[in-house]
Design an enzyme around this catalytic site. Structure first.
Site, PDB file in Angstrom:
ATOM      1  N   GLY A   1      54.475  23.772  -6.034  1.00 13.83           N
ATOM      2  CA  GLY A   1      53.075  23.980  -5.646  1.00 13.83           C
ATOM      3  C   GLY A   1      52.722  25.389  -5.254  1.00 13.83           C
ATOM      4  N   SER A   2      53.281  26.370  -5.940  1.00 15.77           N
ATOM      5  CA  SER A   2      52.869  27.751  -5.681  1.00 15.77           C
ATOM      6  C   SER A   2      52.684  28.480  -6.996  1.00 15.77           C
ATOM      7  CB  SER A   2      53.914  28.490  -4.842  1.00 15.77           C
ATOM      8  OG  SER A   2      53.531  29.862  -4.721  1.00 15.77           O
TER       9      SER A   2
ATOM     10  N   GLY B   1      49.326  24.348 -13.386  1.00 18.13           N
ATOM     11  CA  GLY B   1      48.792  25.649 -13.785  1.00 18.13           C
ATOM     12  C   GLY B   1      49.860  26.720 -13.835  1.00 18.13           C
TER      13      GLY B   1
ATOM     14  N   CYS C   1      40.882  37.933  26.237  1.00 18.16           N
ATOM     15  CA  CYS C   1      42.216  37.510  26.663  1.00 18.16           C
ATOM     16  C   CYS C   1      42.289  37.433  28.184  1.00 18.16           C
ATOM     17  CB  CYS C   1      43.252  38.493  26.118  1.00 18.16           C
ATOM     18  SG  CYS C   1      44.923  38.172  26.701  1.00 18.16           S
TER      19      CYS C   1
ATOM     20  N   GLN D   1      55.051  28.849   2.197  1.00 20.49           N
ATOM     21  CA  GLN D   1      53.959  29.808   2.368  1.00 20.49           C
ATOM     22  C   GLN D   1      52.796  29.143   3.110  1.00 20.49           C
ATOM     23  OE1 GLN D   1      54.120  30.319  -2.106  1.00 20.49           O
ATOM     24  NE2 GLN D   1      53.787  32.433  -1.555  1.00 20.49           N
ATOM     25  N   ASN D   2      52.917  27.839   3.370  1.00 19.24           N
ATOM     26  CA  ASN D   2      51.835  27.114   4.039  1.00 19.24           C
ATOM     27  C   ASN D   2      51.928  27.293   5.551  1.00 19.24           C
ATOM     28  OD1 ASN D   2      51.239  26.206   1.494  1.00 19.24           O
ATOM     29  ND2 ASN D   2      52.315  24.267   1.734  1.00 19.24           N
ATOM     30  N   VAL D   3      50.787  27.169   6.208  1.00 13.95           N
ATOM     31  CA  VAL D   3      50.761  27.346   7.662  1.00 13.95           C
ATOM     32  C   VAL D   3      50.394  26.039   8.363  1.00 13.95           C
ATOM     33  CG1 VAL D   3      50.242  29.813   7.524  1.00 13.95           C
ATOM     34  CG2 VAL D   3      48.342  28.179   7.562  1.00 13.95           C
ATOM     35  N   ASP D   4      50.464  24.906   7.602  1.00  9.46           N
ATOM     36  CA  ASP D   4      49.957  23.641   8.133  1.00  9.46           C
ATOM     37  C   ASP D   4      50.992  22.815   8.902  1.00  9.46           C
ATOM     38  OD1 ASP D   4      51.505  22.534   6.012  1.00  9.46           O
ATOM     39  OD2 ASP D   4      49.768  22.523   4.669  1.00  9.46           O
TER      40      ASP D   4
ATOM     41  N   HIS E   1      54.644  32.479   6.507  1.00  7.93           N
ATOM     42  CA  HIS E   1      53.368  33.056   6.960  1.00  7.93           C
ATOM     43  C   HIS E   1      52.965  32.579   8.347  1.00  7.93           C
ATOM     44  CE1 HIS E   1      52.346  33.664   2.415  1.00  7.93           C
ATOM     45  NE2 HIS E   1      53.185  34.552   2.884  1.00  7.93           N
TER      46      HIS E   1
HETATM   47 ZN   LIG Z   1      45.894  40.113  25.793  1.00  2.64          ZN
END
Ligand SMILES: [Zn+2]
Length: 292
Positions: free
Chosen positions: A220-221, A248, A179, A102-105, A120
């Protein structure tokens, strides 16, 4: 973490050789990227920007990009942690069917994992929401820094998506880019924001991998968001054994046969060490006889 949780996890990992692994923000806290939620699963910071707010509010976009200009630097400088390296080691050992994050890193790939679905998206790509043109985020940030010189070089605390808390509250004078291809687009990081849905093809690929796996491991989720929780629910329906390492509570606590509440990096490292150590009493190699 106790020795017994590491050895229980080692037993789980040894029994299941085609793991479906789901990871979240708790993976990357060792890399200096904070997570979203506290021990009770509540937001630690103000909730992240939603897709709807981003798309419909010009001032929200100015605020997002101004904060991101400061916060994304920390995200792009982060290095994989012990938990990322441990999962890459498990994959090299042929034990991971699919890793879904789920991380975007992008830290799993940087640690050497190859069988990764970025549920994601990845934060280092930016998309024009009108014509679909994409470009690398560092180029967008460089262009934003050139037209907003008074906004660069600030210190701020950073969130898991590269968002940052700035002392500023007036973002009206932050200039946005248009753009170059269509002249008309809204630039958005190519990631799934809260309130948006994950592309169907990614979800289907992950479900297919889950079918072929023999167990699920959550790392870790809190699974508070449905985009991740649905995999735990499906695994339970399919009768797959499930284990979880998370500091947690999670939304799926009732479904796990093993739950370890400890640092993901420490726990995985300890489990890998246990797996590499032969059981007591087993003779691995004969020590050479001492010469007299
Ligand atoms: Zn564009």
């Amino acid at each position: 973490m106790s020795d017994s949780s590491a050895s229980s996890l080692a037993t789980f990992l040894s029994r299941h050789s085609r793991l479906f692994v789901l990871t979240g923000a708790g993976m990357s806290t060792d890399s200096g990227i904070p997570d979203y939620r506290d021990q009770q699963g509540a937001w630690k910071r103000s909730p992240p920007m939603t897709h709807q707010t981003f798309m419909h509010s010009d001032i929200a976009r100015r605020r997002y990009w101004a904060r991101s200009l400061v916060g994304f630097q920390a995200l792009s400088e982060a290095r994989p942690g012990r938990a990322h390296r441990a999962l890459a080691t498990l994959e090299r050992g042929g034990r991971i069917e699919q890793l879904v994050t789920q991380n975007v890193d992008g830290l799993h790939q940087r640690a050497g994992s190859r069988r990764v679905i970025d549920l994601h998206g990845q934060a280092d790509v930016v998309r024009c929401m009108h014509c679909g043109a994409t470009q690398m985020r560092h180029a967008v940030h460089a262009a934003l820094a050139r037209i907003n010189p008074h906004w660069t070089g600030q210190e701020a605390s950073v969130g898991p998506d590269g968002d940052a808390d700035l002392a500023h509250d007036d973002f009206g004078d932050f200039s946005l880019l248009s753009c170059a291809r269509c002249g008309d687009g809204i630039f958005k990081p190519d990631v799934v924001f809260f309130g948006d849905s994950v592309p169907r093809s990614r979800v289907d690929a992950a479900f297919a991998a889950l079918e072929g796996a023999d167990a699920m491991l959550v790392v870790g989720s809190s699974l508070m968001v449905y985009s991740g929780y649905r995999f735990a629910r499906r695994a339970a329906e399919l009768g797959k054994p499930m284990a979880c390492i998370n500091m947690g509570r999670t939304r799926a606590d009732a479904l796990f046969s093993l739950k370890v509440e400890a640092s993901a990096g420490e726990t995985l490292d300890a489990a890998l060490r246990t797996m590499a150590t032969p059981p007591a009493g087993e003779v691995v190699s004969q020590a050479p006889a001492a010469r007299t």
